[in-house]
Design a protein around this motif. Structure first.
Motif, PDB file in Angstrom:
ATOM      1  N   HIS A  29       0.789  -1.311  -0.048  1.00 13.79           N
ATOM      2  CA  HIS A  29      -0.156   0.184  -0.095  1.00 13.79           C
ATOM      3  C   HIS A  29       0.845   1.408  -0.018  1.00 13.79           C
ATOM      4  CE1 HIS A  29      -3.243   2.778   0.858  1.00 13.79           C
ATOM      5  NE2 HIS A  29      -3.996   1.903   0.820  1.00 13.79           N
ATOM      6  N   PRO A  30       0.392   2.199  -0.732  1.00 19.51           N
ATOM      7  CA  PRO A  30       1.392   3.212  -0.879  1.00 19.51           C
ATOM      8  C   PRO A  30       1.612   4.170   0.555  1.00 19.51           C
ATOM      9  CG  PRO A  30      -0.182   3.392  -2.642  1.00 19.51           C
ATOM     10  CD  PRO A  30      -0.603   2.168  -1.970  1.00 19.51           C
ATOM     11  N   CYS A  42     -10.926   6.490  -2.629  1.00 18.57           N
ATOM     12  CA  CYS A  42     -10.061   6.100  -1.589  1.00 18.57           C
ATOM     13  C   CYS A  42      -9.515   7.196  -0.671  1.00 18.57           C
ATOM     14  CB  CYS A  42      -8.586   5.340  -2.499  1.00 18.57           C
ATOM     15  SG  CYS A  42      -7.278   5.066  -1.382  1.00 18.57           S
ATOM     16  N   PHE A 101      -7.071   7.703   0.984  1.00 21.01           N
ATOM     17  CA  PHE A 101      -5.459   8.011   0.980  1.00 21.01           C
ATOM     18  C   PHE A 101      -5.289   8.787  -0.406  1.00 21.01           C
ATOM     19  CE2 PHE A 101      -0.824   6.979   0.532  1.00 21.01           C
ATOM     20  CZ  PHE A 101      -0.358   7.762   1.531  1.00 21.01           C
ATOM     21  N   ALA A 102      -6.418   9.143  -1.228  1.00 29.92           N
ATOM     22  CA  ALA A 102      -6.142   9.571  -2.559  1.00 29.92           C
ATOM     23  C   ALA A 102      -5.240  11.067  -2.531  1.00 29.92           C
ATOM     24  CB  ALA A 102      -7.479   9.754  -3.370  1.00 29.92           C
ATOM     25  N   CYS A 146      -1.619  10.481  -2.143  1.00 28.20           N
ATOM     26  CA  CYS A 146      -1.098   9.163  -2.676  1.00 28.20           C
ATOM     27  C   CYS A 146      -0.347   9.727  -4.082  1.00 28.20           C
ATOM     28  CB  CYS A 146      -2.065   8.161  -3.058  1.00 28.20           C
ATOM     29  SG  CYS A 146      -1.389   6.605  -3.772  1.00 28.20           S
ATOM     30  N   PHE A 170       0.367   7.908  -6.446  1.00 26.88           N
ATOM     31  CA  PHE A 170      -0.231   6.973  -7.429  1.00 26.88           C
ATOM     32  C   PHE A 170      -1.646   7.122  -7.898  1.00 26.88           C
ATOM     33  CE2 PHE A 170       3.195   4.707  -5.159  1.00 26.88           C
ATOM     34  CZ  PHE A 170       4.235   4.533  -5.987  1.00 26.88           C
ATOM     35  N   VAL A 171      -2.014   7.994  -7.421  1.00 26.11           N
ATOM     36  CA  VAL A 171      -3.512   8.335  -7.495  1.00 26.11           C
ATOM     37  C   VAL A 171      -3.893   8.415  -9.155  1.00 26.11           C
ATOM     38  CG1 VAL A 171      -3.511  10.671  -7.346  1.00 26.11           C
ATOM     39  CG2 VAL A 171      -5.596   9.848  -6.712  1.00 26.11           C
ATOM     40  N   HIS A 172      -5.072   7.743  -9.396  1.00 23.45           N
ATOM     41  CA  HIS A 172      -5.705   7.967 -10.725  1.00 23.45           C
ATOM     42  C   HIS A 172      -7.329   7.883 -10.632  1.00 23.45           C
ATOM     43  CE1 HIS A 172      -4.863   3.732  -9.578  1.00 23.45           C
ATOM     44  NE2 HIS A 172      -6.277   3.382 -10.277  1.00 23.45           N
ATOM     45  N   CYS A 228      -9.351   6.032  -8.310  1.00 19.97           N
ATOM     46  CA  CYS A 228      -9.462   6.135  -7.074  1.00 19.97           C
ATOM     47  C   CYS A 228     -10.315   7.363  -6.444  1.00 19.97           C
ATOM     48  CB  CYS A 228      -7.977   6.699  -6.525  1.00 19.97           C
ATOM     49  SG  CYS A 228      -6.583   5.500  -7.432  1.00 19.97           S
ATOM     50  N   PRO A 274     -11.860   1.194  -2.972  1.00 16.78           N
ATOM     51  CA  PRO A 274     -10.983   0.197  -3.248  1.00 16.78           C
ATOM     52  C   PRO A 274     -11.357  -0.861  -2.153  1.00 16.78           C
ATOM     53  CG  PRO A 274      -9.471   1.799  -2.241  1.00 16.78           C
ATOM     54  CD  PRO A 274     -10.891   2.464  -2.317  1.00 16.78           C
ATOM     55  N   CYS A 279      -5.992  -1.326  -2.325  1.00 15.93           N
ATOM     56  CA  CYS A 279      -5.509  -0.367  -3.211  1.00 15.93           C
ATOM     57  C   CYS A 279      -5.722  -0.850  -4.666  1.00 15.93           C
ATOM     58  CB  CYS A 279      -3.926  -0.071  -3.035  1.00 15.93           C
ATOM     59  SG  CYS A 279      -3.250   0.688  -4.358  1.00 15.93           S
ATOM     60  N   PHE A 280      -6.055  -0.212  -5.502  1.00 15.68           N
ATOM     61  CA  PHE A 280      -6.487  -0.701  -6.953  1.00 15.68           C
ATOM     62  C   PHE A 280      -5.244  -0.993  -7.820  1.00 15.68           C
ATOM     63  CE2 PHE A 280     -10.179   2.330  -6.553  1.00 15.68           C
ATOM     64  CZ  PHE A 280     -11.209   1.522  -6.194  1.00 15.68           C
ATOM     65  N   LEU A 281      -3.966  -0.703  -7.440  1.00 21.17           N
ATOM     66  CA  LEU A 281      -2.915  -1.054  -7.876  1.00 21.17           C
ATOM     67  C   LEU A 281      -2.635  -2.348  -7.934  1.00 21.17           C
ATOM     68  CD1 LEU A 281      -0.432   1.664  -6.754  1.00 21.17           C
ATOM     69  CD2 LEU A 281      -1.614   1.840  -8.814  1.00 21.17           C
TER      70      LEU A 281
END
Ligand code: ATP
Ligand code: SF4
Ligand code: MG
Length: 332
Positions: free
Chosen positions: A251-252, A288, A290-291, A294, A296-298, A301, A306, A321-323
């Motif tokens: 997780h980020p 999310c 944490f967006a 984060c 890596f946010v996209h 998110c 998630p 996490c979606f990743l």
């Protein structure tokens, strides 16, 4: 032999109610603790660690707080449904708790001996003489020198580290199956902190007491825990065995926490802290939590929540996490 967990928390939801409505401080948190295991719960300030532990003890001030959903199974008994009378039997006997600042839990007006003996006598039917001996034995077990003398001391006559040892002695005096330690070493200096942690590990082995160790410090987790859950804004965002979380963090947020662990060998202060703050419970309605912090946010998110995914190729490792969705969702 059955391998049922001592504690099984399922979809726990604890909220506070104010003029602004419901504040969900703990939001569908699930985890379990096996017999004799040390589980770490880690996360920054305000993530819901203490609300989780106070919920297990049924010590959430009500109002404004309330457990609004889920189950807390202690050896199979659902504490959420238990009466206050039953909880008084359970607290101290089957599950005990120690807090960050022992001075606030010890009564300044009574000697250590008085308080220990009282605690033992509430939970067992033994006489004063036996309770005295048991108290002395516990003080010795937690590594306090001159135990008989300490029985006559008042809390202010002891150092912070000694007081925390007394608290541990008190918590363990009735041999609970589970000990919840909420930041037990945060108020102590680094050397004493290490001694208390090693004491807890030692007692866990000697007495086979399962421990939930709450901390904001992954370094502490590395010292003593076997498994860890990472909490963020009232949710579990990652769970794994301790070795796995250090070798293969996913997780980020966990990555950020790991970067903030001080390097003891180089004797450096914390070099890094994750930019931004933990959002207030309930302030993020979609996406999310944490967006905002984060890297890596996209797009997704910001719109979808998630679920927890299984980590590909790893045992007992889940991440929210979606990743990591290729591992498959295990729960919402
Ligand atoms: N009595 C209360 N009334 C209203 N909100 C509360 C109350 N107690 C806790 N909260 C809220 O619940 C959230 C979680 O708090 P909690 O104390 O569990 O955090 P924590 O992870 O233990 O943090 P820390 O590391 O600072 O101890 C916070 O947003 C807090 O403001
Ligand atoms: S779901 Fe998106 S915002 Fe949340 S931690 Fe994963 S990448 Fe970051
Ligand atoms: Mg706390």
């Amino acid at each position: 032999m059955t391998n049922a967990p001592v504690l099984d928390v399922k979809q726990l939801r604890t909220s506070f109610f104010s003029e602004d409505g419901e504040i969900p401080a703990v939001d569908e948190v699930s985890f379990s603790v096996n017999k004799g295991e040390i589980l770490g719960i880690v996360g920054e300030s305000g993530c819901g660690k203490s609300v989780t532990s106070l919920s297990i003890m049924k010590l959430i001030p009500q109002p404004p707080g309330k457990i609004v959903g889920g189950e807390i199974l202690l050896n199979g008994e659902n504490l959420v449904a238990s009466s206050e009378k039953r909880m008084r039997e359970i607290r101290g006997n089957e599950v005990a708790m120690i807090f960050q600042e022992p001075m606030t839990s010890l009564n300044p007006l009574f000697t250590i001996g008085n308080q220990l003996i009282e605690g033992i006598k509430i939970h067992t039917k033994i006489g004063k003489k036996e309770a005295f001996q048991q108290a002395v034995d516990m003080l010795k077990l937690v590594g306090l020198p001159r135990a008989e003398q300490i029985m006559n001391d008042y809390p202010h006559q002891l150092s912070g580290g000694m007081r925390q040892r007394v608290m541990i002695a008190m918590a363990l005096s009735c041999h609970p199956k589970l000990l919840i330690a909420d930041e037990p070493t945060t108020a102590l200096d680094v050397t004493i902190q290490a001694q208390i942690l090693s004491l807890m590990k030692d007692l866990n082995e000697k007495l086979d007491t399962a421990i939930v160790l709450i901390t904001h410090d992954l370094g502490v987790v590395a010292e003593v825990c076997e498994r860890v859950i990472v909490m963020y804004a009232g949710k579990v965002v990652e769970e794994a065995p301790v070795m796995e979380i250090f070798k293969n963090p996913k997780h980020p947020y966990t990555l950020g926490l790991l970067q903030s662990v001080p390097d003891v060998r180089e004797n450096k202060e914390r070099l890094y802290s994750i930019p931004g703050n933990v959002p207030k419970p309930g302030s993020i309605k979609t996406g999310c939590r944490f967006a905002a912090r984060c890297e890596f946010v996209h797009d997704r998110c910001l719109t979808d929540n998630p679920p927890l995914y299984k980590v590909n190729g790893a045992e007992e490792h889940t991440v929210r996490c979606f990743l990591h969705e290729q591992g498959g969702a295990v729960s919402g």
